[in-house]
Every structure is written in structure tokens, then in C-alpha cells.
Design a protein around this motif. Structure first.
Motif, PDB file in Angstrom:
ATOM      1  N   GLY A 239      29.960  96.788  37.527  1.00  0.00           N
ATOM      2  CA  GLY A 239      29.516  97.682  38.586  1.00  0.00           C
ATOM      3  C   GLY A 239      30.025  97.247  39.937  1.00  0.00           C
ATOM      4  O   GLY A 239      30.974  96.467  40.032  1.00  0.00           O
ATOM      5  N   GLU A 240      29.398  97.761  40.990  1.00  0.00           N
ATOM      6  CA  GLU A 240      29.871  97.450  42.328  1.00  0.00           C
ATOM      7  C   GLU A 240      29.599  95.999  42.682  1.00  0.00           C
ATOM      8  O   GLU A 240      28.587  95.431  42.297  1.00  0.00           O
ATOM      9  CB  GLU A 240      29.188  98.360  43.337  1.00  0.00           C
ATOM     10  N   LEU A 244      25.902  93.658  42.915  1.00  0.00           N
ATOM     11  CA  LEU A 244      25.744  92.385  42.212  1.00  0.00           C
ATOM     12  C   LEU A 244      25.245  91.308  43.169  1.00  0.00           C
ATOM     13  O   LEU A 244      24.324  90.558  42.869  1.00  0.00           O
ATOM     14  CB  LEU A 244      27.077  91.945  41.605  1.00  0.00           C
ATOM     15  N   VAL A 245      25.866  91.294  44.325  1.00  0.00           N
ATOM     16  CA  VAL A 245      25.498  90.278  45.305  1.00  0.00           C
ATOM     17  C   VAL A 245      24.033  90.448  45.707  1.00  0.00           C
ATOM     18  O   VAL A 245      23.264  89.488  45.757  1.00  0.00           O
ATOM     19  CB  VAL A 245      26.422  90.359  46.541  1.00  0.00           C
ATOM     20  N   ASN A 246      23.648  91.686  45.943  1.00  0.00           N
ATOM     21  CA  ASN A 246      22.258  91.923  46.337  1.00  0.00           C
ATOM     22  C   ASN A 246      21.287  91.583  45.215  1.00  0.00           C
ATOM     23  O   ASN A 246      20.185  91.124  45.455  1.00  0.00           O
ATOM     24  CB  ASN A 246      22.060  93.385  46.739  1.00  0.00           C
ATOM     25  N   ILE A 309      18.712  83.285  59.449  1.00  0.00           N
ATOM     26  CA  ILE A 309      18.679  83.968  58.155  1.00  0.00           C
ATOM     27  C   ILE A 309      20.017  83.758  57.451  1.00  0.00           C
ATOM     28  O   ILE A 309      21.081  83.937  58.048  1.00  0.00           O
ATOM     29  CB  ILE A 309      18.403  85.471  58.329  1.00  0.00           C
ATOM     30  N   LYS A 310      19.917  83.312  56.230  1.00  0.00           N
ATOM     31  CA  LYS A 310      21.137  83.061  55.470  1.00  0.00           C
ATOM     32  C   LYS A 310      21.440  84.270  54.590  1.00  0.00           C
ATOM     33  O   LYS A 310      20.651  84.648  53.739  1.00  0.00           O
ATOM     34  CB  LYS A 310      20.954  81.812  54.599  1.00  0.00           C
ATOM     35  N   GLU A 311      22.599  84.857  54.833  1.00  0.00           N
ATOM     36  CA  GLU A 311      23.020  86.020  54.043  1.00  0.00           C
ATOM     37  C   GLU A 311      23.506  85.550  52.670  1.00  0.00           C
ATOM     38  O   GLU A 311      24.016  84.439  52.541  1.00  0.00           O
ATOM     39  CB  GLU A 311      24.172  86.730  54.765  1.00  0.00           C
ATOM     40  N   PRO A 312      23.357  86.395  51.678  1.00  0.00           N
ATOM     41  CA  PRO A 312      23.896  86.001  50.379  1.00  0.00           C
ATOM     42  C   PRO A 312      25.418  86.058  50.435  1.00  0.00           C
ATOM     43  O   PRO A 312      25.976  86.881  51.155  1.00  0.00           O
ATOM     44  CB  PRO A 312      23.384  87.080  49.445  1.00  0.00           C
ATOM     45  N   ASP A 313      26.084  85.193  49.738  1.00  0.00           N
ATOM     46  CA  ASP A 313      27.534  85.316  49.703  1.00  0.00           C
ATOM     47  C   ASP A 313      28.024  85.332  48.257  1.00  0.00           C
ATOM     48  O   ASP A 313      27.342  84.852  47.353  1.00  0.00           O
ATOM     49  CB  ASP A 313      28.190  84.183  50.490  1.00  0.00           C
ATOM     50  N   ILE A 314      29.178  85.916  48.104  1.00  0.00           N
ATOM     51  CA  ILE A 314      29.706  86.081  46.756  1.00  0.00           C
ATOM     52  C   ILE A 314      29.940  84.735  46.107  1.00  0.00           C
ATOM     53  O   ILE A 314      29.726  84.560  44.925  1.00  0.00           O
ATOM     54  CB  ILE A 314      31.047  86.822  46.795  1.00  0.00           C
ATOM     55  N   LYS A 320      27.064  80.769  40.604  1.00  0.00           N
ATOM     56  CA  LYS A 320      25.868  80.862  39.775  1.00  0.00           C
ATOM     57  C   LYS A 320      26.208  81.467  38.410  1.00  0.00           C
ATOM     58  O   LYS A 320      25.784  80.964  37.374  1.00  0.00           O
ATOM     59  CB  LYS A 320      24.859  81.765  40.488  1.00  0.00           C
ATOM     60  N   ILE A 321      27.011  82.528  38.464  1.00  0.00           N
ATOM     61  CA  ILE A 321      27.387  83.161  37.206  1.00  0.00           C
ATOM     62  C   ILE A 321      28.184  82.186  36.332  1.00  0.00           C
ATOM     63  O   ILE A 321      27.943  82.064  35.137  1.00  0.00           O
ATOM     64  CB  ILE A 321      28.217  84.434  37.466  1.00  0.00           C
ATOM     65  N   TYR A 322      29.118  81.486  36.955  1.00  0.00           N
ATOM     66  CA  TYR A 322      29.923  80.551  36.186  1.00  0.00           C
ATOM     67  C   TYR A 322      29.070  79.440  35.601  1.00  0.00           C
ATOM     68  O   TYR A 322      29.296  78.977  34.496  1.00  0.00           O
ATOM     69  CB  TYR A 322      31.029  79.946  37.061  1.00  0.00           C
TER      70      TYR A 322
END
Lengths: 329, 262
Positions: A239-240, A244-246, A309-314, A320-322
């Protein structure tokens, strides 16, 4: 319009065990023990014309195996593939006319010959006319600056120069699809950027579909709207990228609070609170509570000295996925 | 089949070969040493008794053998073995070309190079130093054709042999084995016409004879008229058999590629 379609794709490899020591080696001549490795399992893909798909996953997740099946080099153990309406394995040569492939670190250039000789061969192999060929090389030269080393033997080129050639080679014959397997591995930032610019240009101007496997976060962020994530042969996300990041990274609010040890907050959307010496980190879900209302709640109760505030990053998502697959937090 | 594609492969292979000019020189020198050594050995044999046909005919045979074996010297096992081990065979397989034709034309490029840099100089050397008589114009053409057929045969054997790389992962020993066996049975090492009848029968049923002895016989004039046609026939027969074998081997290797991963 669907260009690449895969249904219930499976690929099982047999890995023959060679026992330990001389005895094991001799034994392996007689009894052939093997393990079955499920490289790709029950994979469905539906990729439309003009998309740039990021195909990601840890080493050994089955990315290259998928690309080899889609290009017709390997035959699936079971399942169905159609690329442009063709079975790429059964009609490998016909399919090959319409695709470009780069296998990173596996150069197809002629080692001892000047770069241009490799391209002349490709011109004949893919039946590119003289006119088109000249135009194409000029066009590629603008972005990839091939003329810097056009007459040099390939063995004298740097890794980045070779990759620029490989990339140009894969787009030479106006393919409908280009598969890029790790095209930026081991390259410096400037070359990476040039390569990305080139891929974008080709996709934009000629509507060439690009399937990109990579470990490079910037590649994904810069090029791909859609990503497919593979883990141990199974598709775990399709998907987009933004979604995924969110979905997989919560935002964090980091604060210095007076009397931080006593800090406590019981609100919907707050997932976790970490405290240390007046330093507080709140993990929260943006979908449930916005950063501003969370801040308001905190300010009502506590004396906040500093916050960010820490933004999520790819990068963290991909890492994490790996590392742990795609389980929800 | 679009020949332009394959011609381009052969052309690049030829150009690549010229990058290894030094290799050509050393191969040529090893042929010179071989012929010098053999001249000494066969002179000694000749001095101690009768050789059928005499020393001159033996040397003509051996020189022709060097011409043929140098022209059709192939390292297909290395070509494929390197690609299988490194996994770059995917680059050949992603293209709109058949693997066998791709490799064939690559090797053809090498044959042209070998002929120019090794085979022809050896012929010149033979004429100058050993007084080797050259065949007439027509027989030279027949010889060239027969040598070309021999190359096809060597290629098919080498290709079939190199498919074993998918199992063994080593290529050098495969080529050495093929080379040694071929040299032994084809007539490159000694004139097959000197073999006693019983042994000769064994050599006759093997394919190797068609890889060197066949064109040599045309070169030396031992075969003429209808016999030349018979030689072509024999070579074509083996080409068909070897082609089938090479195809079967490739099909088997393909499943290996597919069950074990590229």
C-alpha cells in the motif's frame, strides 16, 4: 491498467546438505539430504502501468527471487504470473524485449571493452534503430553523464560509473517495465541522487513502470508512493508509503517537566510513558489524540520546561520491519 | 532468428579476445614447443624403423592437428562456470536471446580470433620450417569447412560439459578433462591412421575423431573425392547427436537453476 499480475506465487528451493568433514562429504554422494526453503510464499501482486513500486524486505526475504520469477529467469514452483499478458517464463525471450533489468553488483558490461561496445551490443539485441539509439544516448548523457567515460574500458570505471551505465542499459530500448534490484547499493550520495533523478524522469516522461528493490531509505522515500513489504517470503504490507509510516510509528512527545517523577497521564491515545530524572517521553497515537490537545492536557497539569515532538520516519519503520517483521506496536 | 543480434555478440567477443593478445602469443608458443618436441620424437622413431607413410606425413598430420585444435580451442566451461558461480548468468537469461545461441556466437568470435592469431601462424610455421605441403584451393576450402564443423562439434560437447557446472560449481577441471579426452581420441596427439585395426575400431565409434582427424584427413590429402563427403556426413551425424545431448543437458541444468536458486 494491470501490467504485472501474480497470483498465489510460490517458490521453493532445495538446499542440499553437505555433511561435516570428509565422512559427511562422502556420504553426500550417496544420500542426498536436502532442506526445502520457501523463498516466496503465496504472493499476490497487482502492479499497474506507470507505477514505481518499492519492493522491500530484509536480506533473504525473497525480493530477488520474485524479480527473477517476474523476469522469467526462474519458474515458480506454483502460482501464476502474467506480465503484459504473457507468461514470462514460457515466453522468456518475448517478455525480455519489453523489460529492462538491473541486478545490482552483477554487471552485464563487457569488462575489457569500452563502455560504448556494450551499448552497441544491446542496441542490436533489443533491435533499437540507429536514430533512436543516438537520440537515446544523448538523452541519457544529460542526466547520467555517460560521455565522461564512454570510451573507457569498463574495468577502469568506478562502481558509480558502472551503475550509471547499467541503469542506462536497462532503459535503452524503451521497455514497459524496468526491474531494479539494489541499484544504489554501495554508491555515494551524489550518484544516488543522479540515479533517482533519472528513474523519476523515465517514469514521468515515458510512463515506464519501475519495480525497485532496495535497502536505501532515501530511495524509497524519494521514488515510491507504493511499497510492498516482504518478510520471509510472505507479503506483509502492500500500500501507500505514508500509511505504513503512520501505522507503524507512533509519534513521541519529549519533555522536561518539573517534578517529572510524579508525571502520570491517563488519556485515550497515550500508549506509553517513559520517565527518567524529570525527562518524560510520551508515545501517542495521532489518530486518536492530536499533538496540540495532548500538549494542552499536559500543560494544565504540569510545569513543562521544554518539549519537542519527534515525527515518525521511514528509517525507523523499515528498520523495525527488517528486525522484527510487521507486528503492530 | 535475427542474425544481427548474434553477429553483434560474436563481434564483441572477438574484440574482447584482442584484449588478451598475450594469451594468443603463449598459446602459439606452446604449439611451437609441442611441434618441436614431436618432431624430435617422431624423427627418432623414424630412424629406428619404418613409419607408415614416413615422417613427412606424420608431421603434416600433426601440424594440421595443431591448426584445427587451435582454431577450435574453446573455454566454454569457464565462460559458463564463471557466470554460474558469480550468479551473473542472470544477465544472459534476462535478454531476448537463447543461452545456447548466445554462447555459440560468443565462442564463434573467439574462433575467428584463434584462427587469425594461432592457427594461421602455425600453418605458416609448418610451411616454412617443416616443409608441410599445403592442400590445393578446393581442398583448402573443404578443410576450412570441415574445421568449422569440428568447431561446432567441440562447442556442443563443451556446452554439454559446461552444464555440469550447475552441479560441480568448478569449471577448470571440467574443461581440462574434456580437453585431455578430446586430444587423446581426436588425433591431435598422434596420427590415428597409425592405430592397429582393433584399437582403430574403438576410436571410430567415438565422436572425437570428427573433431580433428576429419579435417586433418582432408588437409593431408588422405581423404579425397567421395571420402570428403563421407567425412562431412560423419561430422554432421555427430553434430546432430551432440546437439541433442547439449539440449538435454541444458534442460536438466535449467531445472537445477530453478530448484536451487540463481
Amino acid at each position: 491498467m494491470t501490467l504485472i499480475k501474480a497470483e498465489n506465487l510460490d517458490k521453493i528451493f532445495k538446499i542440499y546438505n553437505q555433511g561435516e568433514g570428509i565422512r559427511g562429504y562422502l556420504k553426500s554422494f550417496i544420500s542426498r539430504e536436502y532442506e526445502e526453503i520457501h523463498a516466496v510464499e503465496d504472493l499476490d501482486l497487482d502492479i499497474g502501468a506507470g507505477e514505481i513500486i518499492g519492493y522491500i524486505g530484509a536480506n533473504g526475504a525473497g525480493k530477488s527471487t520474485t524479480v527473477k520469477m517476474l523476469t522469467g529467469i526462474l519458474e515458480p514452483s506454483s502460482g501464476k504470473i502474467e506480465v503484459g499478458g504473457r507468461n514470462p517464463h514460457k515466453q522468456r525471450k518475448k517478455n525480455a524485449m519489453n523489460i529492462g533489468v538491473v541486478f545490482g553488483q552483477k554487471t552485464q558490461l563487457w569488462w575489457d571493452l569500452p563502455v560504448k561496445e556494450s551499448f552497441r551490443l544491446l542496441k542490436e539485441i533489443y533491435e533499437v534503430s540507429d536514430e533512436d539509439y543516438d537520440e537515446r544516448i544523448d538523452e541519457f548523457d544529460e542526466v547520467l553523464q555517460l560521455s565522461d567515460f564512454w570510451n573507457q574500458p569498463v574495468r577502469k570505471l568506478s562502481l558509480g560509473q558502472k551503475m550509471r551505465c547499467e541503469l542506462a542499459a536497462s532503459f535503452l530500448h524503451h521497455p514497459k517495465i524496468v526491474y531494479l534490484d539494489e541499484p544504489t547499493i554501495g554508491l555515494d550520495v551524489a550518484v544516488k541522487e543522479r540515479i533517482r533523478e533519472f528513474i523519476k524522469k523515465m517514469n514521468r516522461e515515458e510512463d515506464i513502470t519501475v519495480m525497485l528493490t532496495t535497502h536505501d531509505i532515501d530511495d524509497i522515500e524519494d521514488l515510491c508512493e507504493r511499497i510492498v513489504v516482504l518478510d520471509e517470503g510472505k507479503k506483509i504490507y502492500d500500500g501507500e508509503l505514508d500509511a505504513l509510516v503512520n501505522r507503524f510509528t507512533s509519534r513521541r512527545m519529549i519533555m522536561d517537566v518539573r517534578n517529572g517523577e510524579e508525571f502520570d497521564l491517563d488519556l485515550d491515545g497515550v500508549k506509553e510513558i517513559e520517565k527518567e530524572d524529570g525527562h518524560v517521553e510520551i508515545v501517542f497515537d495521532r489518530e486518536i489524540i492530536s499533538a496540540s490537545s495532548l500538549m494542552r492536557e499536559v500543560l494544565e497539569r504540569y510545569d513543562v520546561l521544554d518539549f519537542q515532538i519527534k515525527e515518525p520516519d521511514i528509517e525507523s519503520v523499515v528498520k523495525k520491519i527488517y528486525n522484527e517483521g510487521l507486528e503492530e506496536e | 532468428m535475427n542474425m544481427k543480434k548474434y553477429y553483434a555478440v560474436a563481434r564483441n567477443a572477438f574484440k574482447q579476445a584482442t584484449a588478451y593478445r598475450l594469451d594468443a602469443v603463449t598459446t602459439f608458443l606452446s604449439s611451437v614447443i609441442f611441434l618441436t618436441l614431436y618432431y624430435a620424437v617422431w624423427s627418432a622413431i623414424d630412424a629406428s624403423g619404418d613409419i607408415q607413410g614416413g615422417l613427412q606425413q606424420v608431421m603434416t598430420y600433426l601440424v594440421a592437428g595443431q591448426i584445427v585444435s587451435n582454431a577450435a580451442f574453446l573455454q566454454t566451461e569457464q565462460f559458463i562456470g564463471y557466470r554460474v558461480r558469480k550468479g551473473t548468468i542472470v544477465n544472459e537469461l534476462k535478454r531476448p536471446l537463447g543461452l545456447m545461441s548466445h554462447v555459440y556466437f560468443h565462442e564463434l568470435g573467439w574462433v575467428v580470433f584463434n584462427t587469425l592469431t594461432k592457427a594461421l601462424p602455425i600453418a605458416a610455421l609448418g610451411v616454412v620450417f617443416l616443409n608441410i605441403p599445403l592442400p590445393g584451393l578446393v581442398n583448402t576450402a573443404y578443410f576450412a569447412l570441415s574445421t568449422f564443423l569440428a568447431f561446432n562439434l567441440v562447442f556442443l560437447l563443451a556446452y554439454a560439459n559446461s552444464m555440469l557446472v550447475f552441479w560441480t560449481k568448478v569449471d577448470w577441471s571440467l574443461r581440462m578433462t574434456r580437453n585431455t579426452v578430446t586430444n587423446l581420441f581426436s588425433g591431435v596427439l598422434f596420427p590415428l591412421y597409425l592405430l592397429p585395426a582393433g584399437l582403430s575400431d574403438i576410436f571410430n565409434v567415438l565422436p572425437f575423431r570428427a573433431m580433428a582427424d576429419a579435417p586433418i584427413q582432408i588437409f593431408t590429402g588422405q581423404a579425397s573425392g567421395i571420402q570428403v563427403l563421407e567425412i562431412f556426413g560423419l561430422q554432421l551425424f555427430w553434430i546432430v547427436i551432440m546437439f541433442i545431448l547439449a539440449h538435454l543437458m541444458w534442460r536438466k541444468a535449467k531445472t537445477r537453476l530453478t530448484v536451487q536458486g540463481g
